[in-house]
Design a protein around this motif. Structure first.
Motif, PDB file in Angstrom:
ATOM      1  N   VAL A  58       0.845  -1.191   0.000  1.00  0.00           N
ATOM      2  CA  VAL A  58       0.000   0.000   0.000  1.00  0.00           C
ATOM      3  C   VAL A  58       0.879   1.239   0.000  1.00  0.00           C
ATOM      4  N   GLY A  59       1.916   1.246   0.829  1.00  0.00           N
ATOM      5  CA  GLY A  59       2.837   2.384   0.882  1.00  0.00           C
ATOM      6  C   GLY A  59       3.550   2.608  -0.435  1.00  0.00           C
ATOM      7  N   ARG A  64       4.223   5.612  -5.571  1.00  0.00           N
ATOM      8  CA  ARG A  64       4.187   5.578  -7.040  1.00  0.00           C
ATOM      9  C   ARG A  64       3.144   6.577  -7.568  1.00  0.00           C
ATOM     10  N   HIS A  65       1.981   6.609  -6.928  1.00  0.00           N
ATOM     11  CA  HIS A  65       0.918   7.529  -7.352  1.00  0.00           C
ATOM     12  C   HIS A  65       1.363   8.986  -7.166  1.00  0.00           C
ATOM     13  N   LEU A  66       1.998   9.292  -6.043  1.00  0.00           N
ATOM     14  CA  LEU A  66       2.482  10.653  -5.807  1.00  0.00           C
ATOM     15  C   LEU A  66       3.546  11.041  -6.828  1.00  0.00           C
ATOM     16  N   ALA A  71       5.126  14.185 -11.550  1.00  0.00           N
ATOM     17  CA  ALA A  71       5.583  14.197 -12.945  1.00  0.00           C
ATOM     18  C   ALA A  71       4.591  14.956 -13.816  1.00  0.00           C
ATOM     19  N   ALA A  72       3.302  14.719 -13.606  1.00  0.00           N
ATOM     20  CA  ALA A  72       2.284  15.404 -14.400  1.00  0.00           C
ATOM     21  C   ALA A  72       2.309  16.907 -14.129  1.00  0.00           C
TER      22      ALA A  72
END
Length: 79
Positions: A58-59, A64-66, A71-72
């Motif tokens: 989960v961490g 990865r999502h952050l 990046a976006a």
């Protein structure tokens, strides 16, 4: 009707999970297979809900999502 809750010694659960995972060929080796998913499945089968804050996967997904969000955002600023 009142429900009864089972309690377990955490080390007993760790021992059961470790032996179960080892029997499946999953060993805690640095860089090896991640036993998190099978361990969580086994705990659920035993009626124990694993805590998300203790789940490394989960961490890692949050990190990865952050990173994707950063990046976006930086790509938009550079354009």
């Amino acid at each position: 009707m009142e429900s009864t809750r089972e309690s377990f010694n955490p080390w007993s659960v760790v021992n059961v999970v470790f032996h179960h995972l080892a029997a499946q060929g999953l060993h805690p080796i640095l860089g090896g297979a991640d036993p998190g998913g099978p361990a969580a499945d086994l705990l659920r089968a035993m009626g124990i809900e694993p805590a998300p804050e203790g789940d490394r996967q989960v961490g890692e997904n949050v990190k990865r999502h952050l990173a994707e969000i950063r990046a976006a955002m930086f790509e938009e600023q550079d354009s």
